[in-house]
Scaffold this active site. Sequence first.
Site, PDB file in Angstrom:
ATOM      1  N   ASN A  33      86.307  21.456 -72.828  1.00  0.00           N
ATOM      2  CA  ASN A  33      85.104  20.627 -72.719  1.00  0.00           C
ATOM      3  C   ASN A  33      84.193  21.031 -73.878  1.00  0.00           C
ATOM      4  OD1 ASN A  33      82.701  19.426 -72.103  1.00  0.00           O
ATOM      5  ND2 ASN A  33      82.590  20.188 -69.992  1.00  0.00           N
ATOM      6  N   ARG A 116      87.822  16.837 -72.012  1.00  0.00           N
ATOM      7  CA  ARG A 116      86.785  15.980 -71.443  1.00  0.00           C
ATOM      8  C   ARG A 116      86.231  15.140 -72.581  1.00  0.00           C
ATOM      9  NH1 ARG A 116      80.619  17.386 -70.336  1.00  0.00           N
ATOM     10  NH2 ARG A 116      80.078  15.513 -69.206  1.00  0.00           N
ATOM     11  N   HIS A 205      79.850  11.444 -64.938  1.00  0.00           N
ATOM     12  CA  HIS A 205      80.414  12.356 -63.914  1.00  0.00           C
ATOM     13  C   HIS A 205      81.619  11.704 -63.225  1.00  0.00           C
ATOM     14  CE1 HIS A 205      76.076  14.061 -63.321  1.00  0.00           C
ATOM     15  NE2 HIS A 205      76.762  14.884 -64.104  1.00  0.00           N
ATOM     16  N   GLU A 409      86.012  19.727 -61.901  1.00  0.00           N
ATOM     17  CA  GLU A 409      86.330  18.775 -62.970  1.00  0.00           C
ATOM     18  C   GLU A 409      87.477  19.276 -63.842  1.00  0.00           C
ATOM     19  OE1 GLU A 409      81.996  18.655 -63.384  1.00  0.00           O
ATOM     20  OE2 GLU A 409      82.256  16.663 -64.238  1.00  0.00           O
TER      21      GLU A 409
END
Length: 421
Positions: A33, A116, A205, A409
Amino acid sequence: MLHTVWNLQTVNSIYKKTIRNQESKIMNVLVINCGSSSLKYQLINSDTEEVLAKGLCERIGIDGRLVYQKAGCDKEITEAAMPTHKEAIKMVLDALTNDKTGAIKSLTEVNAIGHRVVHGGEKFASSAVITDEMIAAVEECNELAPLHNPANLIGIRVCAELMPGVPQVGVFDTAFHQTMPAKAYLYGLPIEYYKEYKVRRYGFHGTSHSFVSKRAIDFLGLDKDNSKVIVCHLGNGSSISAVQNGKCVDTTMGLTPLEGVVMGTRSGNIDPAIMEYIAKKENLDLAGIMNVLNKKSGLQGMSGVSSDMRDLQAAADAGNVDAENAIEVLCYGIAKFVGGYVAAMNGVDAIVFTAGIGENAGNVREKVCSYLGYLGITLDEEANGKRGEEIVISTPDSKVKVAVIPTNEELAICRETVALV
Ligand code: ADP
């Protein structure tokens, strides 16, 4: 013709065998990420879903700090120059393969990389294997997330350079929300702004809303094809989504993550005319106003204490009225969105809380639910007193189930990556 059919059958059987081999193969997935000056990572064994190592790089381009933690070991912190993301990712890979403390022996044990990616615009309704074409399509969305997407792409390019041949997948924050109908994503603005500039609600999200709503359906024993779930992701950034039959039908964040409920430092919804009024009073230009709305508002701005719910709670307990009001505004706002989504879906089976505040702040959950008695919701006080675990917090006779489901996540990105490679 017969010859062709035979060939196809053979190909099919070889393909199935390959798939079986892949299914049985243990994959280590590196989840990345990448932010503008930071980078979070986890190495996950996709078979056991165990986190083998995790950490982050901070202050990239400033001075540089690597945090690395192998499963079962203490955190190691290394201060070292990281002029660019390339040095940062190199340091992560060195730490992962370090002779003494590495989680793996060599980089050949990294089988796939999941990234991500914040904004996929209308181009990506699901995760995608990273190719040159895919990167070009993400670049076209950069204007919609100028702070995030370019950083995500840097991570993708550096990984391709340092680990050539390792398949990479992009998992988008916006993808899960692409199922919203036009009535939920269009703004009351001239339609040209949508048609020419793609100004619409996208929502963020999405990886968390997807993960948590799926888990809620399993955990609560709902019928996926006949289910109405509201997910309240309440962290530093917060968003709520309405998920009907497993698909997102509405969400609170919009073109950017600024819209919706009051957040740590973001204002959430305000009368847009406030911007002009305050610009004149405070002599601010548009960038100055956006800075206030993104970084100086929300719980931080309202309380003058902190953006952190724990600090806010402590201040409210000590009698700070502004901190108390900030918490009240947050909970009241959440309850109003929940009510709106009950109307949007014509009912609700479950309301689920997740992320830092949603998983830990029992007082916030209780305050939100105190507005929802009309739905026949009753909370189990003892269950609601627990923190950070997957749990039903409504009483058995509550007409709507209320639960806490910790989000993950990174695991969601790992699963998406495995599914695609
Ligand atoms: P991010 O959006 O940065 O991922 P998180 O999901 O980690 O944010 O959530 C951060 C928020 O969670 C902060 O407001 C923090 O105060 C809150 N939080 C974390 N632990 C607790 C706790 N024990 N009680 C109340 N709030 C908590």
